[in-house]
Each structure stands twice: as C-alpha cells, then as structure tokens.
Design a protein around this motif. Sequence first.
Motif, PDB file in Angstrom:
ATOM      1  N   ILE A 205      80.919  35.386  68.708  1.00 50.93           N
ATOM      2  CA  ILE A 205      82.246  35.503  69.316  1.00 50.93           C
ATOM      3  C   ILE A 205      83.190  36.232  68.369  1.00 50.93           C
ATOM      4  O   ILE A 205      82.960  36.310  67.164  1.00 50.93           O
ATOM      5  N   ARG A 206      84.248  36.772  68.944  1.00 49.13           N
ATOM      6  CA  ARG A 206      85.346  37.339  68.161  1.00 49.13           C
ATOM      7  C   ARG A 206      86.628  36.636  68.583  1.00 49.13           C
ATOM      8  O   ARG A 206      86.929  36.564  69.780  1.00 49.13           O
ATOM      9  N   ALA A 215      88.378  36.128  72.121  1.00 49.87           N
ATOM     10  CA  ALA A 215      89.038  37.285  72.716  1.00 49.87           C
ATOM     11  C   ALA A 215      88.339  37.663  74.020  1.00 49.87           C
ATOM     12  O   ALA A 215      87.132  37.432  74.190  1.00 49.87           O
ATOM     13  N   ARG A 216      89.088  38.254  74.919  1.00 46.87           N
ATOM     14  CA  ARG A 216      88.546  38.616  76.234  1.00 46.87           C
ATOM     15  C   ARG A 216      87.348  39.565  76.080  1.00 46.87           C
ATOM     16  O   ARG A 216      87.428  40.594  75.414  1.00 46.87           O
ATOM     17  N   GLY A 217      86.226  39.179  76.688  1.00 47.65           N
ATOM     18  CA  GLY A 217      85.034  40.023  76.639  1.00 47.65           C
ATOM     19  C   GLY A 217      84.319  40.009  75.293  1.00 47.65           C
ATOM     20  O   GLY A 217      83.415  40.817  75.074  1.00 47.65           O
ATOM     21  N   ALA A 218      84.688  39.096  74.388  1.00 45.56           N
ATOM     22  CA  ALA A 218      84.119  39.114  73.044  1.00 45.56           C
ATOM     23  C   ALA A 218      83.178  37.939  72.793  1.00 45.56           C
ATOM     24  O   ALA A 218      83.187  37.322  71.744  1.00 45.56           O
ATOM     25  N   LEU A 219      82.374  37.595  73.790  1.00 42.10           N
ATOM     26  CA  LEU A 219      81.320  36.599  73.644  1.00 42.10           C
ATOM     27  C   LEU A 219      80.009  37.274  74.026  1.00 42.10           C
ATOM     28  O   LEU A 219      79.887  37.851  75.104  1.00 42.10           O
ATOM     29  N   TRP A 220      79.040  37.258  73.114  1.00 45.39           N
ATOM     30  CA  TRP A 220      77.755  37.873  73.422  1.00 45.39           C
ATOM     31  C   TRP A 220      76.629  37.115  72.724  1.00 45.39           C
ATOM     32  O   TRP A 220      76.857  36.350  71.800  1.00 45.39           O
ATOM     33  N   TYR A 221      75.402  37.341  73.214  1.00 49.50           N
ATOM     34  CA  TYR A 221      74.220  36.658  72.682  1.00 49.50           C
ATOM     35  C   TYR A 221      73.281  37.665  72.028  1.00 49.50           C
ATOM     36  O   TYR A 221      72.981  38.709  72.614  1.00 49.50           O
ATOM     37  N   GLU A 222      72.832  37.316  70.813  1.00 48.54           N
ATOM     38  CA  GLU A 222      71.926  38.169  70.052  1.00 48.54           C
ATOM     39  C   GLU A 222      70.591  37.465  69.843  1.00 48.54           C
ATOM     40  O   GLU A 222      70.547  36.266  69.576  1.00 48.54           O
ATOM     41  N   GLU A 223      69.518  38.231  69.948  1.00 49.60           N
ATOM     42  CA  GLU A 223      68.174  37.693  69.713  1.00 49.60           C
ATOM     43  C   GLU A 223      67.627  38.240  68.396  1.00 49.60           C
ATOM     44  O   GLU A 223      67.861  39.400  68.048  1.00 49.60           O
ATOM     45  N   SER A 224      66.900  37.409  67.661  1.00 47.60           N
ATOM     46  CA  SER A 224      66.277  37.831  66.406  1.00 47.60           C
ATOM     47  C   SER A 224      64.916  37.167  66.267  1.00 47.60           C
ATOM     48  O   SER A 224      64.652  36.113  66.861  1.00 47.60           O
ATOM     49  N   LEU A 225      64.047  37.779  65.460  1.00 48.15           N
ATOM     50  CA  LEU A 225      62.844  37.083  65.019  1.00 48.15           C
ATOM     51  C   LEU A 225      63.260  36.083  63.957  1.00 48.15           C
ATOM     52  O   LEU A 225      64.065  36.406  63.081  1.00 48.15           O
ATOM     53  N   PRO A 226      62.734  34.859  63.969  1.00 51.08           N
ATOM     54  CA  PRO A 226      63.195  33.834  63.030  1.00 51.08           C
ATOM     55  C   PRO A 226      62.801  34.132  61.591  1.00 51.08           C
ATOM     56  O   PRO A 226      61.855  34.880  61.319  1.00 51.08           O
ATOM     57  N   THR A 227      63.546  33.524  60.668  1.00 48.79           N
ATOM     58  CA  THR A 227      63.165  33.529  59.263  1.00 48.79           C
ATOM     59  C   THR A 227      61.738  33.017  59.115  1.00 48.79           C
ATOM     60  O   THR A 227      61.339  32.076  59.805  1.00 48.79           O
TER      61      THR A 227
END
Length: 286
Positions: A205-206, A215-227
Amino acid sequence: MKHAALVFLHALSPLHAGTGQGIGAIDLPIAREKATGIPYLPGSSLKGVLRDRAASWDRDTRFAVFGPDPESASDHAGAVQVGDAKLLLLPVRSVYGVFALVTSPYLLVRFRREAEMVGLGTPETLEVQNPGQALLAPGSRVLGDGGKVYLEDLDLEAREEAGARAWEDWLAQRLEAPVKGRLVVVHDDLMGYLLETATEVVARIRLDDETKTVARGALWYEESLPTESVLYSLLRTEDSRRKGQNLPAEAILAMVKGLLEGPVQLGGKATVGRGLCAFKVVGGQA
C-alpha cells in the motif's frame, strides 16, 4: 571450444521475477513457463546483472565477453550464454522441521538432463505413486507422527526411501541451502498445486501523507518466490569473437564465476529487500 557449468541460485530473500501487470487477482505475478506453469527467472535478468558487475573491467574485455552495446550489436555476439533459471526446490511450510524443500520427479528429471550436459552425475530418478504420498530420506526432520508429512494444510503419507537420501546428500554437498533433513519429493500433480498456492503473496500500500490512509488506487498484490527457494541455470561460454581479444572459453568461464562471488540482487523490488541471492557454480566441462 565451448565450456559449460551449472549455476545454483539460492534465494536469501523473496525473489520477484515479475512479468509486469497481471490480469488475475495478483497485480504483479512472477514469471512462469507457458506450458508448465513453473516459476522461472529469465536468463536475460541474470546476464544483465553479470554485465553490470563487470563494469570495472576494461571496455574491450567486457564487450568480448558479453557483446557490444546495442548500437553496435551487429559487430559480433558475446561469448557467454545464460539460460533461464529453472526452479528445483520450493520451500513449503511444515508442521515438523519448520519448512521442507519440496521437489517432484519431473523437476528432478529435467534438472538431471542439464546436470549431465556439464558432466555431473546425479542419483537415479524417483517415482511417486500417488498425490497423497511423499518421499523423504530416512530420519528426515519433517517426518511427523503417524508416518505423515504435513505441508501447509496437506497431510501426506511418508515413505522413507534410499533414493531420496541419495538426492538429499547430493544436493547438500553442492548447495549452501539447508537441504539436509528437509528434502521432500511429491507427486507432479501435487507439485503443480503447491506452485500455485505456496508462493509468497503480499499486499503493498501507499499511504496518503495527510490522512495516513491508503491513497486512492494505491493497494496492490505482489507475488514472489519464497526465501530459501533454489533454482539453477545452464551457463555456457565460447572463445571470444572480438578482434584483438583472444579469450578462450575456459578463461571466460573463470571470469564469470568471479562475478558471482558474494550476494547478488536479482529481479524487481530491490529497494524493499527483494531478490538477494547467493550463487554456487558447479561442474564445468568442454
């Protein structure tokens, strides 16, 4: 003359090798092979980092190894070929032993194929009878009560097998990742399920500076390979083609190995600690 080696990549922090904007529930997904859905790191990402780390080399040597700048790309090709980094071991939460490093017969078969290209002998392939079964080395730390392995919300029938011990020992000798006592081999179908559900997804988020809310439109989801994820890439070198730079393939391979010493940052989101990786180069033959 050509030389080849395998490069093991061990993720020391979550690794985000992204594809740009996604169209599903995850806004920033990781790169996956089209046919198999298996996560990977494009070879261009690794080669770009290697070229960056060679910035202290003199210009002619750097161009001989990695090729000239784009505006002169037609002059000659570089002497290094870096393959895509393919997934070998996926860390999955375990009730016993904290986590397991999970692979499948198919992942081992294709790893074995590339290991043989660089002269590395590997243990024999394994077979898992059904999706409810898991193979592991005798005395594994992830073996639970009742002869079960508990991964995420799955309980699997454990089968202790000498073949799994052979693979665990082989990998532990060549990797700095904590493989010993944690290797679990599952059915290919179950591996496909884990590759979809056991990756790391975080909400980002921002905040609005004044209201301290999202902030409006500032929520997103990110995918990663785990540690603790482990990938591998085929690295090949040839004699240089640049005039006046007669570097043999063997010397170029040694130079590239030197670039992989110490932690390396790969993929996106570097400013929030993503993509810190350690490397190990093994094998190497003409």
